[in-house]
Design a protein around this motif. Structure first.
Motif, PDB file in Angstrom:
ATOM      1  N   GLU A  23      64.653 -43.287 -23.450  1.00  0.00           N
ATOM      2  CA  GLU A  23      63.086 -43.289 -23.348  1.00  0.00           C
ATOM      3  C   GLU A  23      62.884 -41.756 -23.404  1.00  0.00           C
ATOM      4  O   GLU A  23      63.644 -40.731 -22.533  1.00  0.00           O
ATOM      5  N   ASP A  24      62.171 -41.322 -24.430  1.00  0.00           N
ATOM      6  CA  ASP A  24      61.801 -39.785 -24.443  1.00  0.00           C
ATOM      7  C   ASP A  24      60.324 -39.467 -24.833  1.00  0.00           C
ATOM      8  O   ASP A  24      59.718 -40.261 -25.113  1.00  0.00           O
ATOM      9  N   ILE A  25      59.968 -38.340 -24.801  1.00  0.00           N
ATOM     10  CA  ILE A  25      58.552 -38.028 -25.288  1.00  0.00           C
ATOM     11  C   ILE A  25      58.858 -36.880 -26.332  1.00  0.00           C
ATOM     12  O   ILE A  25      58.907 -35.748 -26.011  1.00  0.00           O
ATOM     13  N   PRO A  26      58.663 -37.400 -27.617  1.00  0.00           N
ATOM     14  CA  PRO A  26      58.920 -36.586 -28.848  1.00  0.00           C
ATOM     15  C   PRO A  26      57.820 -35.241 -28.858  1.00  0.00           C
ATOM     16  O   PRO A  26      56.692 -35.424 -28.314  1.00  0.00           O
ATOM     17  N   GLY A  27      58.127 -34.206 -29.426  1.00  0.00           N
ATOM     18  CA  GLY A  27      57.265 -33.102 -29.288  1.00  0.00           C
ATOM     19  C   GLY A  27      57.320 -32.179 -28.057  1.00  0.00           C
ATOM     20  O   GLY A  27      56.901 -31.253 -28.024  1.00  0.00           O
ATOM     21  N   GLY A  28      57.623 -32.902 -26.981  1.00  0.00           N
ATOM     22  CA  GLY A  28      57.912 -32.295 -25.683  1.00  0.00           C
ATOM     23  C   GLY A  28      56.564 -31.469 -25.108  1.00  0.00           C
ATOM     24  O   GLY A  28      55.514 -31.968 -25.191  1.00  0.00           O
ATOM     25  N   CYS A  29      56.837 -30.187 -25.059  1.00  0.00           N
ATOM     26  CA  CYS A  29      55.939 -29.569 -24.053  1.00  0.00           C
ATOM     27  C   CYS A  29      56.088 -28.039 -24.341  1.00  0.00           C
ATOM     28  O   CYS A  29      56.931 -27.541 -25.102  1.00  0.00           O
ATOM     29  N   ILE A  30      55.148 -27.357 -23.900  1.00  0.00           N
ATOM     30  CA  ILE A  30      55.175 -25.754 -24.235  1.00  0.00           C
ATOM     31  C   ILE A  30      55.831 -24.995 -22.797  1.00  0.00           C
ATOM     32  O   ILE A  30      55.107 -25.413 -21.877  1.00  0.00           O
ATOM     33  N   ILE A  31      56.888 -24.402 -22.885  1.00  0.00           N
ATOM     34  CA  ILE A  31      57.409 -23.718 -21.922  1.00  0.00           C
ATOM     35  C   ILE A  31      56.587 -22.701 -21.540  1.00  0.00           C
ATOM     36  O   ILE A  31      56.219 -21.808 -22.404  1.00  0.00           O
ATOM     37  N   GLN A  32      56.272 -22.440 -20.163  1.00  0.00           N
ATOM     38  CA  GLN A  32      55.620 -21.422 -19.611  1.00  0.00           C
ATOM     39  C   GLN A  32      56.536 -20.070 -19.656  1.00  0.00           C
ATOM     40  O   GLN A  32      57.118 -19.844 -18.477  1.00  0.00           O
TER      41      GLN A  32
END
Length: 201
Positions: A23-32
């Motif tokens: 299970e994953d979240i495609p597109g992810g996130c913006i790294i700070q």
């Protein structure tokens, strides 16, 4: 390549830190990037631990492994070089049994380790190989202490993300299998217990 949810659900990847994606979240996130020691430069590899905030921003869960035993009153802590801490960060051990301290400066001149100047002792000894984690505040321990960021997911990327040009390259693993020896930053049993749907092998 097919990219349906059913395909990703059973994706097995060879020679990667993330071995199995259930299970994953495609597109992810913006790294700070401003939280990292090199800011908007360098690379972020697969296998980093990420905290996702309410704005879908990704915060790196910073950890470091102690290189040499630390006495109760020691004002300097030697750690292995694979870390993202910088001056101004507060640190404590993952069990929250030491007094958290702010890193006042980092001496990087040694070949094998970095030396954190913490000003005052931890109030408890720290064994070689123990894991330090970023804390919310300095000068607290036990029930008054907390991690600044507690991990929600493990970062997935086919190639290291170049922070100078790209800041959205991480998918997020929330259930699956990770090869611990290929993780870029150290973890211990306390940290791994915060990700019960991920198996570390």
């Amino acid at each position: 390549m097919e990219d349906s949810p059913d395909f990703r659900k059973n994706l097995i990847r060879q020679n990667h830190c993330v071995e199995l994606i259930l299970e994953d979240i495609p597109g992810g996130c913006i790294i700070q990037r401003d939280e990292l020691k090199n800011g908007a430069s360098g690379f972020m590899p697969e296998g980093i631990l990420i905290k996702i905030d309410s704005l879908n921003k990704g915060h790196l869960v910073k950890t470091a492994k102690i290189w040499s035993d630390v006495s109760t009153s020691a004002t300097g802590v030697m750690v292995y070089k694979n870390h993202q801490f910088k001056a101004g960060d507060a640190i404590t051990n993952t069990a929250l049994t030491t007094i958290s301290r702010t890193i006042k400066g980092i001496d990087t001149t040694a070949v094998s380790y970095d030396l954190f100047d913490i000003g005052s002792g931890f109030g408890a000894s720290g064994g070689m190989g123990s894991i330090l984690i970023q804390a919310t505040a300095s000068g607290v321990s036990g029930l008054d202490a907390s991690y600044k960021y507690s991990p929600d997911a493990v970062g997935i990327s086919e190639l290291p993300v170049n922070l100078a040009f790209q800041n959205t390259g991480f998918g997020l693993l929330v259930r699956g299998r990770v090869k611990e020896s290929l993780m870029p930053y150290p973890v211990d049993t306390t940290i791994k217990a915060l990700l019960p749907l991920i198996r570390f092998v």
